[in-house]
Design a protein around this motif. Structure first.
Motif, PDB file in Angstrom:
ATOM      1  N   LEU A  86       2.986   5.783  -2.876  1.00  0.00           N
ATOM      2  CA  LEU A  86       3.837   6.544  -3.582  1.00  0.00           C
ATOM      3  C   LEU A  86       3.841   6.740  -4.914  1.00  0.00           C
ATOM      4  CD1 LEU A  86       6.685   8.037  -3.034  1.00  0.00           C
ATOM      5  CD2 LEU A  86       7.555   5.997  -2.989  1.00  0.00           C
ATOM      6  N   VAL A  87       3.782   5.719  -5.728  1.00  0.00           N
ATOM      7  CA  VAL A  87       4.183   5.638  -6.952  1.00  0.00           C
ATOM      8  C   VAL A  87       3.008   6.272  -7.999  1.00  0.00           C
ATOM      9  CG1 VAL A  87       4.670   3.803  -9.040  1.00  0.00           C
ATOM     10  CG2 VAL A  87       5.477   3.422  -6.815  1.00  0.00           C
ATOM     11  N   ILE A  88       1.552   5.939  -7.632  1.00  0.00           N
ATOM     12  CA  ILE A  88       0.622   6.241  -8.378  1.00  0.00           C
ATOM     13  C   ILE A  88       0.391   7.723  -8.255  1.00  0.00           C
ATOM     14  CG2 ILE A  88      -1.865   6.245  -8.501  1.00  0.00           C
ATOM     15  CD1 ILE A  88      -1.831   3.383  -7.659  1.00  0.00           C
ATOM     16  N   LEU A 141       3.355   9.256 -10.246  1.00  0.00           N
ATOM     17  CA  LEU A 141       3.127   9.324 -11.989  1.00  0.00           C
ATOM     18  C   LEU A 141       2.169  10.233 -12.345  1.00  0.00           C
ATOM     19  CD1 LEU A 141       3.255   5.249 -12.418  1.00  0.00           C
ATOM     20  CD2 LEU A 141       4.990   7.012 -12.861  1.00  0.00           C
ATOM     21  N   GLY A 142       1.270  10.256 -11.487  1.00  0.00           N
ATOM     22  CA  GLY A 142       0.198  11.363 -11.953  1.00  0.00           C
ATOM     23  C   GLY A 142       0.914  12.825 -11.908  1.00  0.00           C
ATOM     24  N   MET A 143       1.755  13.061 -10.679  1.00  0.00           N
ATOM     25  CA  MET A 143       2.315  14.541 -10.450  1.00  0.00           C
ATOM     26  C   MET A 143       3.335  14.690 -11.651  1.00  0.00           C
ATOM     27  SD  MET A 143       1.026  16.070  -8.287  1.00  0.00           S
ATOM     28  CE  MET A 143       2.374  17.276  -8.227  1.00  0.00           C
ATOM     29  N   THR A 157       0.939  -1.269  -0.101  1.00  0.00           N
ATOM     30  CA  THR A 157      -0.027   0.111  -0.056  1.00  0.00           C
ATOM     31  C   THR A 157       0.725   1.226   0.076  1.00  0.00           C
ATOM     32  OG1 THR A 157      -1.780  -1.151   1.199  1.00  0.00           O
ATOM     33  CG2 THR A 157      -1.719   1.170   1.202  1.00  0.00           C
ATOM     34  N   SER A 158       1.714   1.178   0.848  1.00  0.00           N
ATOM     35  CA  SER A 158       3.016   2.454   0.799  1.00  0.00           C
ATOM     36  C   SER A 158       3.446   2.657  -0.486  1.00  0.00           C
ATOM     37  CB  SER A 158       3.872   2.174   1.762  1.00  0.00           C
ATOM     38  OG  SER A 158       3.244   2.034   3.220  1.00  0.00           O
ATOM     39  N   ILE A 159       3.939   1.440  -1.159  1.00  0.00           N
ATOM     40  CA  ILE A 159       4.573   1.681  -2.509  1.00  0.00           C
ATOM     41  C   ILE A 159       3.494   2.099  -3.541  1.00  0.00           C
ATOM     42  CG2 ILE A 159       5.648   0.561  -4.528  1.00  0.00           C
ATOM     43  CD1 ILE A 159       6.601  -1.280  -2.240  1.00  0.00           C
TER      44      ILE A 159
END
Length: 599
Positions: free
Chosen positions: A24-26, A29-31, A19-21
């Protein structure tokens, strides 16, 4: 279904890491996508703003040039002296020379400004030499006939005309001119024609040093001025292979992407067009943006690895606690996790072990608490019975004294009983002035009985103030100080005065005892001031706990009233050694009904 089943089979530790990963990743990528898109928009807006600012400066400068030419035309048109000289110059050579000097004076210090004045009889006057150009040749120009068709006071603007001054033509081949027909009224025929000119170089130099390539166009898209003089007189549309121009826009021009901008001029329906090299404007910003994105990517990957490692390390005690909890569930109360640390997990492990240690003592604690509770209930009952017993005994003593006709001692016992009843049974924080005065009188009666020397009391208060309320037991401590310190060498009198001034109650307690010397009074005031500083430092928001009625000194009264009323409360102390001591209190008014206190 398989994915849900696999997810449910994961441990809490694995779910937390995944969940933490994902968290962070989603968003990263959006930002990243949003940053790239908005960075392009910001870079374009920045480039557009920079080019617009440069073109706006050029626009204002060129408007000033044309406005100066129009101002000169208006001045010559409406100057009565010039008009008079123009009439006299037809027959008077001196007036003609004066008119020429006047035109030179109007031109002033502007080197390339030229003024030509033609009357309707063919006479010409100018601020330049006729050897350089005969101004009467203007009559033969194709545009001259249009002056007759202009509205009164209207001006004809001419751009990129060949320089009529032969001496300046090689250096400054083009000029801008304004022409006007001078009339007496709106319907009269022109009595003269005015022509004002400036060189095209005066306009070109305004944008010669810019990064952008600026074009001055007329309403037919003809180039009137540009840093490349070879383009003057050609059509701007021939330079771009675009059917319709849109401003602002990014187009391919001279094998490069160019930013097109357009701003209108104030006069003649002319406009400025700026062609800015877009890549050149945005190259530095794009480089900074790419570097920033690369650095963000490196930090994101590094943080991802660090997060995975730290989560595995931080969640390891959770696995241990889970195993210990399962053993406790199986009935093993002797097991301990032995997890310690300064963080929440360490506190949880310590609390879990302490909980197991206390489970075996829980029953005995419950029994002990029940026993203490029963004892407390008995003590409360005794505390309620004892005062009533004391009041009954005092009442019996008073009754026996009355039966023996010992009224003086019976009065003292009655006062003592009433005072104790008020102190022990009534727990209101605020009382009426009548109630407070009654308690003070009872106390003074008791003190009069115990004192060696005779004492007396006087009370001055308006009957209308008896229903006003004030904090309980504020008079008794002040009166107690008077008896203990003021009347130690002899008797005296205590005077209590209460008056209402606007919305404040002024309470004064004065005794004619021994008073205080200056060092003693100064020490007392210093002590009160020190307590005042301590109260301000405490920042106490809740109302104070009512102190016990016995042993309340002057400092305690000050602290109570200061905590209740804050800055609205004032206290002053005056004392003359050997004569008197006066304590004065000023508090806000607060009224209540008499029935509340049984008055």
């Amino acid at each position: 279904m398989k994915d849900k089943r696999r997810l449910s089979q994961l441990s809490f530790r694995q779910k937390l890491i995944l969940t933490s990963i994902a968290c962070l990743v989603i968003p990263a990528l959006g930002m990243l996508y949003i940053t790239i898109v908005y960075s392009k928009l910001i870079i374009r807006e920045h480039s557009l703003e920079k080019a617009t600012q440069s073109l706006t400066i050029v626009q204002s400068q060129i408007d000033v040039i044309f406005e100066e030419m129009v101002s000169v035309s208006n001045f010559v048109h409406f100057d009565p002296e010039i008009k008079t000289l123009l009439e006299d110059a037809k027959t008077n050579p001196v007036a003609a020379r004066t008119l020429t000097s006047r035109l030179e004076q109007v031109a002033g210090d502007t080197l390339d400004l030229r003024i030509t004045l033609l009357d309707n009889e063919g006479h010409a006057y100018s601020d330049y030499s006729f050897y350089d150009y005969d101004p009467r040749q203007f009559i033969k120009q194709s545009w001259f006939s249009t002056l007759e068709q202009l509205s009164p006071y209207d001006t004809l603007f001419l751009g990129a005309e060949a320089n009529y001054l032969t001496s300046l033509e090689p250096e400054k081949p083009f000029v801008f001119m304004t022409a006007r027909a001078l009339r007496e009224g709106t319907t009269a025929l022109p009595y003269a024609y005015l022509i004002v000119s400036r060189s095209e170089a005066s306009i070109r130099e305004r944008f010669a040093s810019l990064e952008e390539d600026v074009y001055l166009l007329n309403d037919k898209e003809t180039i009137l001025s540009n840093r490349n003089q070879a383009l003057i007189g050609s059509n701007f549309n021939s330079l771009l292979s675009i059917d319709e121009l849109v401003f602002p826009d990014i187009v391919e021009f001279k094998d490069e992407n160019q930013l097109l901008l357009s701003l209108p001029l104030k006069y003649a329906k002319w406009r400025l067009i700026s062609v800015a090299p877009y890549e050149q404007l945005t190259e530095r910003l794009n480089g900074i943006n790419r570097t920033g994105l690369f650095i963000q990517a490196i930090f994101a990957v590094s943080f991802l690895f660090a997060l995975t490692y730290l989560l595995r390390k931080f969640t390891k005690p959770v696995l241990v606690l889970g195993k210990v909890a399962r053993r406790v569930e199986d009935g093993d109360l002797m097991v301990r996790s032995n997890i310690r640390g300064a963080d929440e997990i360490g506190s949880l492990g310590l609390s879990f072990d302490n909980m197991l240690d206390r489970v075996q003592l829980m029953l005995r604690q419950v029994e002990t608490e029940q026993e203490l509770k029963r004892q407390a209930e008995i003590a409360m009952l005794q505390a309620q019975i004892n005062p009533h017993f004391l009041f009954n005994v005092l009442s019996s003593i008073r009754l026996k004294l009355l039966m023996k006709q010992d009224e003086e001692n019976a009065f003292i016992v009655g006062s003592l009983s009433s005072m104790l009843r008020a102190s022990l049974s009534k727990q209101d924080e605020f009382v009426s002035i009548a109630y407070e005065l009654d308690s003070a009188k009872q106390y003074m009666e008791l003190m009069r009985f115990t004192m060696r020397y005779p004492t007396d009391s006087v009370v001055h208060v308006n009957k209308d103030l008896l229903l006003e309320i004030l904090p309980r037991f504020i008079l008794q401590p002040i009166i107690e100080n008077a008896y203990k310190h003021g009347f130690v060498q002899g008797g005296g009198q205590i005077m209590i005065a209460i008056e209402k001034i606007n919305s404040m109650l002024k309470i004064s307690v004065e005794d004619n005892g021994t008073g205080m010397d200056e060092p003693t009074l100064a020490s007392l005031l210093k002590h009160i001031k020190q307590k005042d500083i301590e109260l301000d430092t405490l920042n106490i928001a809740a109302p104070p706990v009512t102190p016990a009625s016995h042993g309340i000194g002057l400092i305690n009264v000050y602290q109570r009233l200061k905590l209740i009323y804050g800055d609205r409360f004032e206290m002053s102390i005056e004392s003359i050694h050997g004569h008197r001591t006066t304590v004065q209190l000023v508090i806000p008014v607060k009224q209540t009904g008499a029935d509340e206190y049984g008055i």
